[in-house]
Scaffold this motif. Structure first.
Motif, PDB file in Angstrom:
ATOM      1  N   GLN A 258       0.825  -1.213   0.000  1.00 45.52           N
ATOM      2  CA  GLN A 258       0.000   0.000   0.000  1.00 45.52           C
ATOM      3  C   GLN A 258       0.855   1.258   0.000  1.00 45.52           C
ATOM      4  O   GLN A 258       0.576   2.215  -0.741  1.00 45.52           O
ATOM      5  N   LYS A 259       1.903   1.274   0.811  1.00 42.46           N
ATOM      6  CA  LYS A 259       2.771   2.440   0.889  1.00 42.46           C
ATOM      7  C   LYS A 259       3.445   2.711  -0.442  1.00 42.46           C
ATOM      8  O   LYS A 259       3.527   3.853  -0.905  1.00 42.46           O
ATOM      9  N   ALA A 260       3.931   1.647  -1.090  1.00 43.20           N
ATOM     10  CA  ALA A 260       4.625   1.816  -2.369  1.00 43.20           C
ATOM     11  C   ALA A 260       3.661   2.175  -3.495  1.00 43.20           C
ATOM     12  O   ALA A 260       3.968   3.018  -4.346  1.00 43.20           O
ATOM     13  N   PHE A 261       2.505   1.563  -3.495  1.00 38.24           N
ATOM     14  CA  PHE A 261       1.549   1.770  -4.585  1.00 38.24           C
ATOM     15  C   PHE A 261       1.097   3.226  -4.661  1.00 38.24           C
ATOM     16  O   PHE A 261       0.884   3.767  -5.755  1.00 38.24           O
ATOM     17  N   TYR A 262       0.984   3.874  -3.499  1.00 34.83           N
ATOM     18  CA  TYR A 262       0.533   5.269  -3.473  1.00 34.83           C
ATOM     19  C   TYR A 262       1.694   6.261  -3.361  1.00 34.83           C
ATOM     20  O   TYR A 262       1.466   7.455  -3.167  1.00 34.83           O
ATOM     21  N   ASP A 263       2.908   5.777  -3.511  1.00 36.56           N
ATOM     22  CA  ASP A 263       4.087   6.644  -3.441  1.00 36.56           C
ATOM     23  C   ASP A 263       4.234   7.407  -4.760  1.00 36.56           C
ATOM     24  O   ASP A 263       4.450   6.812  -5.819  1.00 36.56           O
ATOM     25  N   ALA A 264       4.102   8.724  -4.683  1.00 33.62           N
ATOM     26  CA  ALA A 264       4.141   9.553  -5.894  1.00 33.62           C
ATOM     27  C   ALA A 264       5.554   9.970  -6.296  1.00 33.62           C
ATOM     28  O   ALA A 264       5.741  10.637  -7.316  1.00 33.62           O
ATOM     29  N   ARG A 265       6.553   9.590  -5.521  1.00 36.43           N
ATOM     30  CA  ARG A 265       7.922   9.982  -5.841  1.00 36.43           C
ATOM     31  C   ARG A 265       8.407   9.295  -7.117  1.00 36.43           C
ATOM     32  O   ARG A 265       7.966   8.199  -7.452  1.00 36.43           O
ATOM     33  N   GLN A 266       9.310   9.967  -7.795  1.00 36.12           N
ATOM     34  CA  GLN A 266       9.896   9.433  -9.024  1.00 36.12           C
ATOM     35  C   GLN A 266      11.296   8.901  -8.724  1.00 36.12           C
ATOM     36  O   GLN A 266      12.095   9.564  -8.069  1.00 36.12           O
ATOM     37  N   ARG A 268      14.751   7.372 -10.587  1.00 34.54           N
ATOM     38  CA  ARG A 268      15.413   7.221 -11.881  1.00 34.54           C
ATOM     39  C   ARG A 268      15.923   5.809 -12.099  1.00 34.54           C
ATOM     40  O   ARG A 268      15.877   5.282 -13.211  1.00 34.54           O
ATOM     41  N   GLN A 269      16.431   5.203 -11.048  1.00 32.02           N
ATOM     42  CA  GLN A 269      17.044   3.884 -11.177  1.00 32.02           C
ATOM     43  C   GLN A 269      16.079   2.813 -10.683  1.00 32.02           C
ATOM     44  O   GLN A 269      15.782   2.715  -9.498  1.00 32.02           O
ATOM     45  N   ARG A 270      15.603   2.011 -11.622  1.00 27.09           N
ATOM     46  CA  ARG A 270      14.666   0.946 -11.320  1.00 27.09           C
ATOM     47  C   ARG A 270      15.083  -0.339 -12.043  1.00 27.09           C
ATOM     48  O   ARG A 270      15.758  -0.293 -13.075  1.00 27.09           O
ATOM     49  N   ALA A 271      14.620  -1.442 -11.494  1.00 33.57           N
ATOM     50  CA  ALA A 271      14.759  -2.733 -12.158  1.00 33.57           C
ATOM     51  C   ALA A 271      13.460  -3.487 -11.965  1.00 33.57           C
ATOM     52  O   ALA A 271      12.999  -3.655 -10.824  1.00 33.57           O
ATOM     53  N   LEU A 272      12.813  -3.869 -13.058  1.00 36.07           N
ATOM     54  CA  LEU A 272      11.501  -4.512 -13.016  1.00 36.07           C
ATOM     55  C   LEU A 272      10.470  -3.639 -12.315  1.00 36.07           C
ATOM     56  O   LEU A 272       9.562  -4.126 -11.638  1.00 36.07           O
ATOM     57  N   GLY A 273      10.629  -2.316 -12.480  1.00 34.13           N
ATOM     58  CA  GLY A 273       9.698  -1.371 -11.887  1.00 34.13           C
ATOM     59  C   GLY A 273       9.962  -1.034 -10.440  1.00 34.13           C
ATOM     60  O   GLY A 273       9.273  -0.204  -9.858  1.00 34.13           O
ATOM     61  N   VAL A 274      10.991  -1.656  -9.841  1.00 29.07           N
ATOM     62  CA  VAL A 274      11.283  -1.485  -8.423  1.00 29.07           C
ATOM     63  C   VAL A 274      12.517  -0.611  -8.247  1.00 29.07           C
ATOM     64  O   VAL A 274      13.536  -0.836  -8.906  1.00 29.07           O
ATOM     65  N   PRO A 275      12.473   0.420  -7.370  1.00 26.82           N
ATOM     66  CA  PRO A 275      13.667   1.229  -7.107  1.00 26.82           C
ATOM     67  C   PRO A 275      14.841   0.334  -6.697  1.00 26.82           C
ATOM     68  O   PRO A 275      14.684  -0.578  -5.872  1.00 26.82           O
ATOM     69  N   LEU A 276      16.023   0.623  -7.254  1.00 26.78           N
ATOM     70  CA  LEU A 276      17.169  -0.255  -7.061  1.00 26.78           C
ATOM     71  C   LEU A 276      17.586  -0.399  -5.600  1.00 26.78           C
ATOM     72  O   LEU A 276      18.064  -1.455  -5.180  1.00 26.78           O
ATOM     73  N   PHE A 277      17.398   0.649  -4.793  1.00 20.87           N
ATOM     74  CA  PHE A 277      17.878   0.590  -3.416  1.00 20.87           C
ATOM     75  C   PHE A 277      17.178  -0.479  -2.586  1.00 20.87           C
ATOM     76  O   PHE A 277      17.681  -0.901  -1.541  1.00 20.87           O
ATOM     77  N   LEU A 278      15.997  -0.949  -3.054  1.00 22.43           N
ATOM     78  CA  LEU A 278      15.273  -1.944  -2.290  1.00 22.43           C
ATOM     79  C   LEU A 278      15.896  -3.336  -2.362  1.00 22.43           C
ATOM     80  O   LEU A 278      15.739  -4.145  -1.434  1.00 22.43           O
ATOM     81  N   TYR A 318       5.406  -1.278  -5.877  1.00 11.86           N
ATOM     82  CA  TYR A 318       6.045  -0.443  -6.895  1.00 11.86           C
ATOM     83  C   TYR A 318       5.862  -1.040  -8.289  1.00 11.86           C
ATOM     84  O   TYR A 318       5.639  -0.313  -9.267  1.00 11.86           O
ATOM     85  N   ARG A 319       5.967  -2.352  -8.384  1.00 11.64           N
ATOM     86  CA  ARG A 319       5.792  -3.002  -9.683  1.00 11.64           C
ATOM     87  C   ARG A 319       4.382  -2.795 -10.207  1.00 11.64           C
ATOM     88  O   ARG A 319       4.180  -2.487 -11.386  1.00 11.64           O
ATOM     89  N   ARG A 320       3.401  -2.985  -9.331  1.00  8.88           N
ATOM     90  CA  ARG A 320       2.011  -2.809  -9.760  1.00  8.88           C
ATOM     91  C   ARG A 320       1.748  -1.362 -10.183  1.00  8.88           C
ATOM     92  O   ARG A 320       1.093  -1.117 -11.218  1.00  8.88           O
ATOM     93  N   ALA A 321       2.224  -0.402  -9.415  1.00  8.57           N
ATOM     94  CA  ALA A 321       2.015   1.012  -9.756  1.00  8.57           C
ATOM     95  C   ALA A 321       2.689   1.346 -11.078  1.00  8.57           C
ATOM     96  O   ALA A 321       2.133   2.095 -11.890  1.00  8.57           O
ATOM     97  N   ARG A 322       3.871   0.791 -11.298  1.00  7.32           N
ATOM     98  CA  ARG A 322       4.623   1.049 -12.533  1.00  7.32           C
ATOM     99  C   ARG A 322       3.877   0.500 -13.740  1.00  7.32           C
ATOM    100  O   ARG A 322       3.765   1.159 -14.768  1.00  7.32           O
ATOM    101  N   ARG A 323       3.323  -0.713 -13.610  1.00 10.16           N
ATOM    102  CA  ARG A 323       2.596  -1.317 -14.729  1.00 10.16           C
ATOM    103  C   ARG A 323       1.349  -0.521 -15.056  1.00 10.16           C
ATOM    104  O   ARG A 323       0.985  -0.363 -16.234  1.00 10.16           O
ATOM    105  N   GLN A 324       0.660  -0.026 -14.025  1.00 11.34           N
ATOM    106  CA  GLN A 324      -0.551   0.733 -14.286  1.00 11.34           C
ATOM    107  C   GLN A 324      -0.259   2.099 -14.901  1.00 11.34           C
ATOM    108  O   GLN A 324      -1.111   2.663 -15.596  1.00 11.34           O
ATOM    109  N   ALA A 325       0.929   2.617 -14.649  1.00  6.03           N
ATOM    110  CA  ALA A 325       1.292   3.929 -15.194  1.00  6.03           C
ATOM    111  C   ALA A 325       1.691   3.862 -16.655  1.00  6.03           C
ATOM    112  O   ALA A 325       1.702   4.875 -17.364  1.00  6.03           O
ATOM    113  N   ILE A 326       2.049   2.687 -17.111  1.00  9.21           N
ATOM    114  CA  ILE A 326       2.510   2.530 -18.517  1.00  9.21           C
ATOM    115  C   ILE A 326       1.328   2.506 -19.469  1.00  9.21           C
ATOM    116  O   ILE A 326       0.348   1.823 -19.224  1.00  9.21           O
TER     117      ILE A 326
END
Length: 326
Positions: A258-266, A268-278, A318-326
């Motif tokens: 829930q926290k990630a899905f509603y996270d509006a931050r952008q 730059r570095q992602r892999a499979l829609g997920v921020p790399l730092f995770l 994050y992956r779900r939010a990324r897919r819906q944004a595409i």
């Protein structure tokens, strides 16, 4: 749509009981409310919000309203979700103050009188009290009474002295939280996108954090007066499915999602829609879990497994939010 019945004159305090398909809980829940002491001069009421139940909740409330020596009203909220029901209760409440009690809560005899006195003493926007687990519940060995993990069952106890809460790290839990009506005028209602849906047994229903969001919003106004009142004690009758490890893992997966899905931050570095730092964070969490499992055993390591589940849920969100944004 929220449908309210039996409107009457304004009262000082409204106790809102949100319920869904648990009519068997209502007689004991409302009986404890009917047993309140020290409120003889208080004009108060109970408003039961039926969140579209399919059982005999309406008939049960009607019967109790005639049998109990307190004012009991009924409201029906057709939109499924705890925050929809809470908002319906706020709309239908008549008190200057209103408080929320779950249908699996038993209030102590001086609970309401303690809340009233706390509001009068502090001019609070919100007041929260202690939530103890029903002593008749037998906890599994991996849940230590009074521990952090017990907090995920609603347990809350900050000690014997009242104090002002910051609303960020310390705030009332949903099973025992009360408000002055001016809070609604200031920040509005609960966010219906958050919180539990239905019975909270399935992954798609079991969401927490609705009150966290509300108190954080209140603090952000810069005017919050939130107080802890230790004399206002309630007892949570934990349901059997809430004592299973699956329940705790689902809570943490969904919280991360829930926290990630509603996270509006952008990012730059992602892999499979997920921020790399995770990815390294998840790896470290898994490593710590395996270490605890090997050295301390599964009961001690389970709390860390919940953290792993939170990271996995965050990545899925994050992956779900990324897919819906595409």
């Amino acid at each position: 749509m929220c449908c309210i019945s039996l409107q009457g004159h304004a009262v000082n305090f409204t106790v809102i009981v949100c319920t869904f398909n648990r009519s068997q809980n209502l007689p004991s829940c409302l009986a404890a409310l009917a047993g309140q002491e020290g409120v003889e001069r208080l004009d108060w009421e109970v408003l039961v919000v039926d969140n579209n139940s399919g059982d005999d909740t309406p008939k049960t409330v009607d019967r109790l309203s005639r049998e109990l020596p307190i004012k009991v009203r009924y409201a029906k909220e057709a939109q499924q979700g705890l925050n929809h029901a809470r908002n319906c209760g706020v709309h239908g409440s008549q008190g200057t103050h209103f408080t929320f009690v779950d249908d699996d809560i038993h209030v102590s005899p001086y609970w309401l009188a303690s809340l009233v006195e706390a509001f009068e003493r502090t001019d609070a926007d919100a007041v929260g009290g202690r939530i103890h687990l029903d002593p008749s519940i037998e906890l599994p060995p991996w849940i230590v009474p009074g521990s952090e993990i017990a907090g995920f069952l609603g347990y809350q106890d900050f000690g014997n002295e009242p104090f002002r809460m910051d609303g960020k790290s310390r705030y009332p839990f949903g099973g025992n939280m009360s408000f002055h009506r001016r809070v609604v005028e200031r920040i509005g209602l609960f966010n219906p996108m958050l919180g539990r849906k239905g019975e909270g047994r399935k992954r798609g229903e079991l969401f927490k954090g609705a009150e966290t969001d509300y108190f954080h919003r209140l603090v952000e106004t810069g005017e919050s007066r939130i107080f802890y009142e230790p004399r206002a004690i309630v007892y949570h009758r934990v349901q059997p499915h809430q004592l299973q490890q699956r329940y705790f893992l689902t809570i943490h997966f969904n919280a991360g999602f829930q926290k990630a899905f509603y996270d509006a931050r952008q990012f730059r570095q992602r892999a499979l829609g997920v921020p790399l730092f995770l990815y390294p964070q998840l790896t470290r969490a898994i490593g710590k879990y395996l270490s605890l499992l090997a050295t301390r055993g599964p009961n001690h390591a389970f709390r860390q497994l919940m953290t792993v589940g939170h990271f996995i849920g965050t990545m899925a969100g994050y992956r779900r939010a990324r897919r819906q944004a595409i």
